[in-house]
Write an enzyme that holds these catalytic residues in place. Structure first.
Site, PDB file in Angstrom:
ATOM      1  N   CYS A  38     -85.441  55.641  49.582  1.00  0.00           N
ATOM      2  CA  CYS A  38     -86.262  56.549  49.514  1.00  0.00           C
ATOM      3  C   CYS A  38     -86.574  57.236  50.819  1.00  0.00           C
ATOM      4  O   CYS A  38     -86.639  58.402  51.107  1.00  0.00           O
ATOM      5  CB  CYS A  38     -87.944  55.984  49.199  1.00  0.00           C
TER       6      CYS A  38
ATOM      7  N   HIS B 250     -91.956  58.593  53.359  1.00  0.00           N
ATOM      8  CA  HIS B 250     -91.833  57.183  53.061  1.00  0.00           C
ATOM      9  C   HIS B 250     -92.778  56.621  53.996  1.00  0.00           C
ATOM     10  O   HIS B 250     -92.624  56.730  55.350  1.00  0.00           O
ATOM     11  CB  HIS B 250     -90.793  56.477  52.818  1.00  0.00           C
TER      12      HIS B 250
END
Ligand SMILES: *[C@@H]1O[C@H](CO)[C@@H](O)[C@H](O)[C@H]1NC(C)=O
Ligand SMILES: *[C@@H]1O[C@H](CO)[C@@H](O)[C@H](O)[C@H]1NC(C)=O
Ligand SMILES: *[C@@H]1O[C@H](CO)[C@@H](O)[C@H](O)[C@H]1NC(C)=O
Ligand SMILES: *[C@@H]1O[C@H](CO)[C@@H](O)[C@H](O)[C@H]1NC(C)=O
Ligand SMILES: *[C@@H]1O[C@H](CO)[C@@H](O)[C@H](O)[C@H]1NC(C)=O
Length: 339
Positions: free
Chosen positions: A81, A135
């Site tokens: 991510c 993130h």
């Protein structure tokens, strides 16, 4: 679906499912800047109707795709991510941002690069972040790249804190922290799920921006279909187990370098996976459980699709659709589901 090669599926290096709605600007105001709605979906593979998948129910994304430019050959920069998101949000490769996992912050470790939302912000846009866009940082305080990228503090749904807690009712009647977690939404803490809260927040922000003199850049980051598969249980009915096939390539490909093998440690920590008593730490997941994983992943995609539907309907209802560019993308595919 344009078949990416199976080895790529194994490495999880898929996706870049981008549907960008290109509607003409409002008449008479051709030079007015368009708004931007960027939807980022966590771990979404091209398991979507618009990519030719016959099983998946994704009517809202399919409809968006039908009036959009659909990227057929796009790839994630990295199958994790944080590096993937930082890469596309800064327009730079992970080798440039020096982010390969979750912890380093490019402004400190690589360079004081502008992000896409920051660029919009510096050019008169109100920029807003809802849910998981960047993130969240772990070891430093750079969560969401705030304040650089955003005009207002980023929003995170309050119910996200329950994602990994014991909220999934098991066959024993007790609550567990499971991988497979179809729920009755009225029964979960706060009576809602994070992506539902994010949709509500995004719609509220759109309502506020309707009368704003400035254009907006709104990024909405949905958490599903990332694991755990915690979703309204009615979506499971869309995918009877007997209709869910195993992945076409459920075995580790011969000759795969060990470094490229992902043992899915995150998945193996969940109580229902632990209960399988897998004989070796990295051992294969039983076929019937693989099928259940895929069922819940697909159910999460359909749940997510309804959230996208609500968001796009709000854009229509607020008469913002013709002045807003909509782009939908993902950070990378989910490593446990191939199709
Ligand atoms: C956009 O259109 C409205 C109504 O026609 C007008 O009042 C406004 O000045 C226009 N904006 C620009 C930037 O031309
Ligand atoms: C990084 O850039 C931002 C604006 O783009 C600026 O406000 C900030 O001072 C810069 N930081 C450093 C350490 O140069
Ligand atoms: C990061 O956050 C911690 C805890 O909130 C704080 O003590 C520390 O000073 C912060 N560091 C920076 C560089 O802002
Ligand atoms: C499951 O598969 C059967 C046989 O192909 C089909 O008739 C049925 O509609 C499918 N069910 C769902 C919910 O897709
Ligand atoms: C796993 O082990 C526990 C404790 O020995 C046992 O109760 C349970 O039935 C086992 N589960 C499976 C799926 O074999």
């Amino acid at each position: 679906m344009p078949p990416p090669s199976r080895s790529l599926l194994w490495l999880g290096l898929v996706l870049g499912a981008v549907c960008a709605s290109r509607e003409p600007p409002a008449p008479g105001n051709a030079t007015d800047p368009l708004n931007v709605l960027l939807i980022i979906v966590d771990d979404l593979r091209p398991s979507l109707g618009c990519y030719g998948n016959k099983l998946i129910r994704s009517p809202n994304i399919d409809q968006l795709a039908s009036r959009s430019l659909l990227f057929q050959n796009a790839f994630a920069q990295q199958a994790v991510c944080a590096p993937s998101r930082v890469s596309f949000l800064t327009g730079r490769r992970p080798d440039t941002t020096r982010l390969y996992d979750f912890n380093s912050y490019w402004r400190v470790h690589a360079g004081n690069f502008s992000t896409i939302p920051q660029y919009f912000k510096e050019n008169g846009y109100v920029t807003m972040s809802v849910g998981k866009v960047f993130h969240p940082g772990i070891s430093s305080n750079h969560s969401d790249d705030s304040p650089y990228s955003w005009s207002v503090p980023p929003y995170h749904p309050s119910s996200e804190k329950y994602e990994n807690t014991k909220t999934c009712r098991g066959p024993d009647g007790e609550l567990h922290a499971n991988l497979l977690c179809p729920v009755d939404v009225v029964d979960v803490p706060e009576g809602t799920l994070p992506d539902m809260q994010s949709t509500e927040q995004a719609i509220q922000l759109l309502g506020k921006m309707k009368t704003s003199a400035s254009p907006f850049f709104l990024a909405v980051g949905y958490h599903k279909p990332h694991i755990p598969f915690r979703y309204p249980k009615e979506f499971q009915k869309l995918y009877p187990l007997e209709n869910v096939s195993l992945a076409p390539d459920p075995q580790v490909p011969a000759g795969l370098p060990l470094v490229a093998y992902n043992p899915w440690m995150d998945l193996r920590q969940r109580e229902d996976v632990q209960a399988l008593n897998l004989s070796v730490p990295y051992g294969p997941i039983p076929a019937d459980f693989q099928r259940k994983i895929r069922q819940s992943y697909f159910a999460c995609v359909s749940y997510l699709d309804t959230q996208v539907g609500h968001l796009l309907s709000a854009l229509d209802d607020l008469q913002l659709a013709s002045s807003t560019i909509v782009a939908l993308t993902s950070d990378h595919g989910n490593e446990v589901v191939s199709n």
